[in-house]
Every structure is written in C-alpha cells, then in structure tokens.
Design a protein around this motif. Structure first.
Motif, PDB file in Angstrom:
ATOM      1  N   ALA A 255      38.285  32.478  37.573  1.00 19.05           N
ATOM      2  CA  ALA A 255      38.073  31.753  36.318  1.00 19.05           C
ATOM      3  C   ALA A 255      39.003  32.267  35.230  1.00 19.05           C
ATOM      4  O   ALA A 255      39.601  31.483  34.473  1.00 19.05           O
ATOM      5  CB  ALA A 255      36.615  31.882  35.884  1.00 19.05           C
ATOM      6  N   ALA A 256      39.145  33.595  35.142  1.00 21.31           N
ATOM      7  CA  ALA A 256      40.022  34.169  34.117  1.00 21.31           C
ATOM      8  C   ALA A 256      41.480  33.795  34.374  1.00 21.31           C
ATOM      9  O   ALA A 256      42.237  33.500  33.432  1.00 21.31           O
ATOM     10  CB  ALA A 256      39.862  35.691  34.095  1.00 21.31           C
ATOM     11  N   GLY A 257      41.875  33.819  35.654  1.00 19.08           N
ATOM     12  CA  GLY A 257      43.249  33.444  35.980  1.00 19.08           C
ATOM     13  C   GLY A 257      43.557  32.005  35.618  1.00 19.08           C
ATOM     14  O   GLY A 257      44.626  31.700  35.062  1.00 19.08           O
TER      15      GLY A 257
ATOM     16  N   ASP B 132      44.909  26.242  33.361  1.00 13.75           N
ATOM     17  CA  ASP B 132      44.473  25.318  34.408  1.00 13.75           C
ATOM     18  C   ASP B 132      42.996  24.968  34.226  1.00 13.75           C
ATOM     19  O   ASP B 132      42.248  25.681  33.548  1.00 13.75           O
ATOM     20  CB  ASP B 132      44.653  25.963  35.792  1.00 13.75           C
ATOM     21  CG  ASP B 132      46.109  26.219  36.130  1.00 13.75           C
ATOM     22  OD1 ASP B 132      46.973  25.566  35.513  1.00 13.75           O
ATOM     23  OD2 ASP B 132      46.379  27.066  37.011  1.00 13.75           O
ATOM     24  N   PRO B 133      42.549  23.897  34.849  1.00 15.34           N
ATOM     25  CA  PRO B 133      41.118  23.576  34.837  1.00 15.34           C
ATOM     26  C   PRO B 133      40.322  24.678  35.541  1.00 15.34           C
ATOM     27  O   PRO B 133      40.866  25.407  36.381  1.00 15.34           O
ATOM     28  CB  PRO B 133      41.032  22.255  35.622  1.00 15.34           C
ATOM     29  CG  PRO B 133      42.412  21.705  35.607  1.00 15.34           C
ATOM     30  CD  PRO B 133      43.346  22.869  35.549  1.00 15.34           C
ATOM     31  N   PRO B 134      39.059  24.821  35.219  1.00 17.16           N
ATOM     32  CA  PRO B 134      38.237  25.832  35.902  1.00 17.16           C
ATOM     33  C   PRO B 134      38.250  25.620  37.410  1.00 17.16           C
ATOM     34  O   PRO B 134      38.182  24.483  37.886  1.00 17.16           O
ATOM     35  CB  PRO B 134      36.838  25.615  35.318  1.00 17.16           C
ATOM     36  CG  PRO B 134      37.067  24.938  34.008  1.00 17.16           C
ATOM     37  CD  PRO B 134      38.288  24.086  34.196  1.00 17.16           C
TER      38      PRO B 134
END
Length: 337
Positions: free
Chosen positions: A242-244, A250-252
């Motif tokens: 998620a952090a990346g 980018d979207p989740p």
C-alpha cells in the motif's frame, strides 16, 4: 492498588521493560476495543549447574528437515547438522514436593486485572501453578530443558513459568531431578498486556477505523512466536504494498489475503477478524478445515506463486526450485496414470 493502562511488568515493578502506557491510552482514545491478557516465561537457568546424567535425553531429529525448500531441493543439510553442532534437549519432571511448594507460595503470585484477578493466560500453555491447580491428582508434569544456543549456558525449562519471588522459583526448581544444585541466571516473570479485539481489523490486518494502520502479533490477541511472525509477514506485506503504491501515485493494490484453504495464517487471520478472541489465541491444526492439504512439505507449492504474484518474493532460486518440484510431481502423477 493503582493500575496502569497496559504494559509489561515484573511482579509489582515496571521491569524488565517499561510499560507502553501511551500506546494503550491512544488506542483507547481512538475507540479501539481493548481487552487484557496475560502470558509468562520461566526462569533461565545455568546449564553448567544441571546434572544432565539423571535427565532423560530428547535427541535432535536426524536428518534434520530444513525449513528452506531451496535447501531441500538442493539436498543440502542444515548448517548445524553439516557442522555437527546439533544440541539435544533433556526432560525432567516435577513431583509431589514441587507441587507442595507451588501451592504453598501461591499467595505470593501477582494479582492481575483479568479474569477476576487470576489473569487470562494461554489455555494450552499454562503456568506451573495452573497445572498443579487444575490437575491435583497428577503426581508430576514434564519439563523440557532446552539450551538456548551454541554460545550460551542459558537453559529454558519449558513448562515451569510462574512469577514467584526469585528465591521461591529456585526452591521449586531444585526439587526436580537434575536440578538439585541449579542456579537461576534470570528469574521468570509474567506479562499482562492490553490487546485490541481483532474484529476491528480487516483480513489484511489493517484497522477498519484508521487507514494505513496495521496491527500484528500479541496486540491482536494471539500467543506464540510463529503466530506473531505469520501476522507480521501478512501485515508487513500489505502495508508495504500500500505504501509503495501511494508513493508511486498508483491506485491502492488488491489486498494480499490467503484463504483458509491456502495457509494456516489464512485460518488464523480469518478466525481473529471474524470471531475475535477473549483469551490468547494459538494456532492448532484442528482449527483448519483443510489441514490434510496444509502441510510443511507442500508450502512451497501452495505459496511461492502467490507471493511472487503479489510482488513480495523476488528470490529466483526459490521460484525455480518450486517450479521444478511442481513439474517433477506432475511427471510423477502422469507416469502413474
């Protein structure tokens, strides 16, 4: 007596680790449902003061199956076996004198917040006091003496947890075969701690009320090293992905969730987030509907491709070993059919 809102303590003191009061207070302020659980650890004893000759040897398994499927695929021995530095454990046992002391000094045990002052500890890993109290007709309980490493004299007397005063712990241990002259290096202690009811988490171990906050381990109401490590892998994988994605704009990403039919950690997390727990949760094979197919010998076949697809496994050797084994099994099945 004043009570704190969480933390780890040795009897009535703040040692050996100061309590994390601020964390518990903050979680409560944000409305997380908190409960109170207990665990304990036995004294660490000096292996040089144990008479090993009167204890029952518990030989190490040979050949020792490696955890790594890559090492298995290459036919390599685990490093300790290759270096001939494997260590055997030994077994000793409590007796009537041990039990007399356990009950005689029960009034010196700490008073807890949970379970009417008794503390809500692990059902399947009880203290020596709990075992003697629950099974008064038993004339003894096994204790496994586990050396803690190659370069230390510390020995872990499994099954003997109980936060008595140190001098009482020593009296209790010295009633057991092989421990008549034993010395304690570190006394045992109990830990009473706050936990967050895991129904407040999603299957990724992200909290439902605070986006981006993931919980794993004892704070989720589990007990045990493997249980905590498995949650850490899953929470860390989802938090990292998620952090990346957020960093890249980018979207989740899709949640990385393993099903009850895919892994024991899938069973563990599903139990926690759908049912919650009121006592320290431990993973057992009996909790898994698919336990016949969830085996250590096929973990690579079940999970390597899943981890690769999620972007959390980049080890080419591990991927190739799993693919080669899968192909070998396919050819074997084809030959039989």
């Amino acid at each position: 007596r004043d009570r704190i809102s969480g933390g780890r303590y040795l009897r009535e003191e703040e040692g050996p680790e100061p309590p994390s009061n601020g964390l518990a207070v903050t979680l409560a302020r944000y409305g997380f449902p908190l409960g109170r659980l207990k665990t304990g650890t036995p004294a660490r004893i000096d292996g040089r003061t144990i008479d090993w000759s009167v204890c029952t040897p518990q030989p190490t398994e040979r050949p020792c199956p490696p955890f790594s499927h890559v090492r298995q695929y290459r036919g390599e021995l685990v490093p300790n076996e290759a270096a001939d530095t494997m260590i055997d454990c030994h077994m000793t046992r409590t007796n009537e004198r041990t039990h007399e002391l356990v009950m005689k000094y029960a009034h010196l045990l700490p008073e807890y917040d949970g379970d009417g002052g008794k503390g809500q500890g692990p059902r399947y890993c009880p203290s020596i006091f709990k075992k003697v109290e629950r099974f008064p007709d038993r004339d003894g309980h096994n204790s496994f003496l586990e050396p803690e490493g190659l370069n230390t004299h510390l020995v872990y007397p499994n099954g003997m947890s109980g936060p008595y005063p140190e001098e009482i712990q020593l009296q209790i241990l010295r009633t057991m075969p092989g421990l008549g002259d034993v010395e304690i290096i570190k006394p045992g202690y109990d830990v009473e701690y706050d936990f967050v009811n895991p129904v407040s988490l999603t299957h990724t171990l992200e909290t439902k009320s605070i986006s981006g906050l993931y919980l794993a381990g004892q704070i989720c109401g589990t007990t045990g090293y493997e249980e905590a490590a498995a949650q850490g892998i899953m929470a860390g994988a989802n938090a990292g992905r998620a952090a990346g994605a957020a960093t890249r704009g980018d979207p989740p990403p899709a949640p990385f969730v393993l099903g009850r039919d895919e892994a024991y950690v899938g069973v563990l997390i599903d139990d926690l987030v759908t049912r919650g727990t009121s006592e320290p949760y431990r993973m057992f094979t009996s909790r898994a509907e698919y336990r016949l197919s969830l085996r250590a010998d096929n973990a690579d076949l079940r999970l390597t491709a899943r981890a690769t697809a999620a972007g959390i496994l980049h080890d080419v050797a591990r991927q190739e070993a799993a693919a080669a084994r899968r192909e070998g099994l396919r050819r074997g099945v084809d030959a039989l059919t």
